[in-house]
Design a protein around this motif. Sequence first.
Motif, PDB file in Angstrom:
ATOM      1  N   GLY A  93       0.813  -1.216   0.000  1.00  0.00           N
ATOM      2  CA  GLY A  93       0.000   0.000   0.000  1.00  0.00           C
ATOM      3  C   GLY A  93       0.844   1.262   0.000  1.00  0.00           C
ATOM      4  O   GLY A  93       0.424   2.301  -0.521  1.00  0.00           O
ATOM      5  N   CYS A  94       2.039   1.202   0.574  1.00  0.00           N
ATOM      6  CA  CYS A  94       2.943   2.359   0.581  1.00  0.00           C
ATOM      7  C   CYS A  94       3.869   2.366  -0.628  1.00  0.00           C
ATOM      8  O   CYS A  94       4.717   3.256  -0.754  1.00  0.00           O
ATOM      9  CB  CYS A  94       3.762   2.370   1.877  1.00  0.00           C
ATOM     10  N   GLY A  95       3.755   1.358  -1.492  1.00  0.00           N
ATOM     11  CA  GLY A  95       4.585   1.292  -2.692  1.00  0.00           C
ATOM     12  C   GLY A  95       6.040   0.974  -2.400  1.00  0.00           C
ATOM     13  O   GLY A  95       6.935   1.439  -3.108  1.00  0.00           O
ATOM     14  N   ASN A  98       9.914  -3.164  -3.253  1.00  0.00           N
ATOM     15  CA  ASN A  98      11.324  -3.418  -3.567  1.00  0.00           C
ATOM     16  C   ASN A  98      12.252  -2.388  -2.931  1.00  0.00           C
ATOM     17  O   ASN A  98      13.362  -2.176  -3.402  1.00  0.00           O
ATOM     18  CB  ASN A  98      11.530  -3.429  -5.090  1.00  0.00           C
ATOM     19  N   GLN A  99      11.819  -1.763  -1.861  1.00  0.00           N
ATOM     20  CA  GLN A  99      12.599  -0.714  -1.209  1.00  0.00           C
ATOM     21  C   GLN A  99      13.699  -1.312  -0.338  1.00  0.00           C
ATOM     22  O   GLN A  99      13.451  -2.208   0.461  1.00  0.00           O
ATOM     23  CB  GLN A  99      11.667   0.151  -0.346  1.00  0.00           C
ATOM     24  N   GLU A 100      14.911  -0.793  -0.506  1.00  0.00           N
ATOM     25  CA  GLU A 100      16.011  -1.178   0.376  1.00  0.00           C
ATOM     26  C   GLU A 100      15.690  -0.707   1.790  1.00  0.00           C
ATOM     27  O   GLU A 100      15.138   0.362   1.985  1.00  0.00           O
ATOM     28  CB  GLU A 100      17.323  -0.525  -0.086  1.00  0.00           C
ATOM     29  N   GLY A 101      16.010  -1.521   2.762  1.00  0.00           N
ATOM     30  CA  GLY A 101      15.781  -1.168   4.156  1.00  0.00           C
ATOM     31  C   GLY A 101      14.420  -1.599   4.677  1.00  0.00           C
ATOM     32  O   GLY A 101      14.132  -1.456   5.862  1.00  0.00           O
ATOM     33  N   GLN A 109       5.004 -12.793   7.629  1.00  0.00           N
ATOM     34  CA  GLN A 109       4.584 -12.738   9.027  1.00  0.00           C
ATOM     35  C   GLN A 109       5.508 -11.875   9.879  1.00  0.00           C
ATOM     36  O   GLN A 109       5.278 -11.711  11.073  1.00  0.00           O
ATOM     37  CB  GLN A 109       4.497 -14.155   9.611  1.00  0.00           C
ATOM     38  N   SER A 110       6.572 -11.334   9.293  1.00  0.00           N
ATOM     39  CA  SER A 110       7.444 -10.391  10.006  1.00  0.00           C
ATOM     40  C   SER A 110       7.936  -9.343   9.021  1.00  0.00           C
ATOM     41  O   SER A 110       7.968  -9.556   7.808  1.00  0.00           O
ATOM     42  CB  SER A 110       8.624 -11.119  10.664  1.00  0.00           C
ATOM     43  N   LEU A 111       8.314  -8.192   9.563  1.00  0.00           N
ATOM     44  CA  LEU A 111       8.779  -7.071   8.750  1.00  0.00           C
ATOM     45  C   LEU A 111       9.919  -6.388   9.491  1.00  0.00           C
ATOM     46  O   LEU A 111       9.802  -6.074  10.682  1.00  0.00           O
ATOM     47  CB  LEU A 111       7.623  -6.086   8.531  1.00  0.00           C
ATOM     48  N   THR A 112      11.024  -6.171   8.801  1.00  0.00           N
ATOM     49  CA  THR A 112      12.169  -5.461   9.370  1.00  0.00           C
ATOM     50  C   THR A 112      12.373  -4.184   8.568  1.00  0.00           C
ATOM     51  O   THR A 112      12.426  -4.224   7.331  1.00  0.00           O
ATOM     52  CB  THR A 112      13.442  -6.325   9.305  1.00  0.00           C
ATOM     53  N   MET A 113      12.481  -3.052   9.288  1.00  0.00           N
ATOM     54  CA  MET A 113      12.687  -1.766   8.621  1.00  0.00           C
ATOM     55  C   MET A 113      13.885  -1.076   9.252  1.00  0.00           C
ATOM     56  O   MET A 113      13.977  -0.964  10.477  1.00  0.00           O
ATOM     57  CB  MET A 113      11.436  -0.887   8.765  1.00  0.00           C
ATOM     58  N   ASP A 114      14.810  -0.623   8.427  1.00  0.00           N
ATOM     59  CA  ASP A 114      16.014   0.077   8.881  1.00  0.00           C
ATOM     60  C   ASP A 114      16.064   1.453   8.242  1.00  0.00           C
ATOM     61  O   ASP A 114      15.973   1.573   7.017  1.00  0.00           O
ATOM     62  CB  ASP A 114      17.280  -0.695   8.485  1.00  0.00           C
ATOM     63  N   GLU A 124      21.969   1.668   1.219  1.00  0.00           N
ATOM     64  CA  GLU A 124      20.619   2.142   0.943  1.00  0.00           C
ATOM     65  C   GLU A 124      19.759   1.793   2.149  1.00  0.00           C
ATOM     66  O   GLU A 124      19.809   0.683   2.670  1.00  0.00           O
ATOM     67  CB  GLU A 124      20.064   1.450  -0.302  1.00  0.00           C
ATOM     68  N   ALA A 125      18.953   2.717   2.593  1.00  0.00           N
ATOM     69  CA  ALA A 125      18.067   2.462   3.721  1.00  0.00           C
ATOM     70  C   ALA A 125      16.768   3.199   3.465  1.00  0.00           C
ATOM     71  O   ALA A 125      16.667   4.073   2.605  1.00  0.00           O
ATOM     72  CB  ALA A 125      18.706   2.925   5.021  1.00  0.00           C
ATOM     73  N   ALA A 126      15.762   2.842   4.223  1.00  0.00           N
ATOM     74  CA  ALA A 126      14.469   3.508   4.108  1.00  0.00           C
ATOM     75  C   ALA A 126      14.534   4.839   4.852  1.00  0.00           C
ATOM     76  O   ALA A 126      15.216   4.956   5.870  1.00  0.00           O
ATOM     77  CB  ALA A 126      13.387   2.628   4.693  1.00  0.00           C
ATOM     78  N   ASP A 127      13.840   5.838   4.339  1.00  0.00           N
ATOM     79  CA  ASP A 127      13.797   7.090   5.100  1.00  0.00           C
ATOM     80  C   ASP A 127      12.641   7.015   6.097  1.00  0.00           C
ATOM     81  O   ASP A 127      11.787   6.135   6.033  1.00  0.00           O
ATOM     82  CB  ASP A 127      13.729   8.317   4.188  1.00  0.00           C
ATOM     83  N   GLU A 128      12.639   7.962   7.015  1.00  0.00           N
ATOM     84  CA  GLU A 128      11.654   7.910   8.104  1.00  0.00           C
ATOM     85  C   GLU A 128      10.222   8.052   7.592  1.00  0.00           C
ATOM     86  O   GLU A 128       9.296   7.484   8.173  1.00  0.00           O
ATOM     87  CB  GLU A 128      11.992   8.971   9.147  1.00  0.00           C
ATOM     88  N   ALA A 129      10.001   8.769   6.525  1.00  0.00           N
ATOM     89  CA  ALA A 129       8.650   8.941   5.964  1.00  0.00           C
ATOM     90  C   ALA A 129       8.117   7.601   5.447  1.00  0.00           C
ATOM     91  O   ALA A 129       6.919   7.300   5.592  1.00  0.00           O
ATOM     92  CB  ALA A 129       8.660   9.979   4.856  1.00  0.00           C
ATOM     93  N   GLN A 130       8.988   6.782   4.855  1.00  0.00           N
ATOM     94  CA  GLN A 130       8.560   5.471   4.363  1.00  0.00           C
ATOM     95  C   GLN A 130       8.205   4.541   5.527  1.00  0.00           C
ATOM     96  O   GLN A 130       7.195   3.817   5.484  1.00  0.00           O
ATOM     97  CB  GLN A 130       9.667   4.849   3.502  1.00  0.00           C
ATOM     98  N   ILE A 131       9.013   4.573   6.580  1.00  0.00           N
ATOM     99  CA  ILE A 131       8.718   3.749   7.765  1.00  0.00           C
ATOM    100  C   ILE A 131       7.414   4.215   8.404  1.00  0.00           C
ATOM    101  O   ILE A 131       6.566   3.401   8.784  1.00  0.00           O
ATOM    102  CB  ILE A 131       9.900   3.799   8.768  1.00  0.00           C
ATOM    103  N   ASP A 132       7.212   5.541   8.512  1.00  0.00           N
ATOM    104  CA  ASP A 132       5.966   6.067   9.090  1.00  0.00           C
ATOM    105  C   ASP A 132       4.744   5.650   8.269  1.00  0.00           C
ATOM    106  O   ASP A 132       3.681   5.364   8.831  1.00  0.00           O
ATOM    107  CB  ASP A 132       6.023   7.588   9.196  1.00  0.00           C
TER     108      ASP A 132
END
Length: 189
Positions: A93-95, A98-101, A109-114, A124-132
Amino acid sequence: MTQNPQNPTPPVADGGMAVPPPPPGAPGNAAPAAPYFTEPYRTAPDPVSPRRNYALFAGAGLVVGLGAGFLFAQIDFSSEPEPSMALTDAVRGCGLTNQEGIELGDEGQSLTMDSEGDDDFLSEAADEAQIDCVLRALNMPDAVDSRMDHTRALDGRQSAQWDEFAASWSYHPDSGMNVVIEILEPSED
């Protein structure tokens, strides 16, 4: 030869065999009936062999067995619920498929976000807006959001639960924020 009414002996035919008397009520001078042969002699049909019976029963049993097996295969006898797709749906839903991080694990059943830290200039890492975005899609309560925003490196790893999710996170300025979210097993009531 005619039969004498006083002589009770039955008449004898040419071959010496006794001829049965005519049925009662039959005319006395009627011509003798022809012998009863309408068709040539034929044998009785062969009985069905036992070997053929076994083949028929085996074939019928096979068809019934296959049909029952197919029906039972369509019925789900397991008491396990379908696994939740909430984490996968939130990432899609957030698109961020294939995002790094941002990495789904354990078959969704699990999700890891860095997120990116000060020392992560090569990765490459996810920015805070993507994690939010992902956390909002999972309906994370405001209290948990506030705890995440105010986590310091000295606080160590923090955790919280809501709905069907368990989250743990840590923050360090050098490595950024690390968030792990797991789907809880449904309780057996």
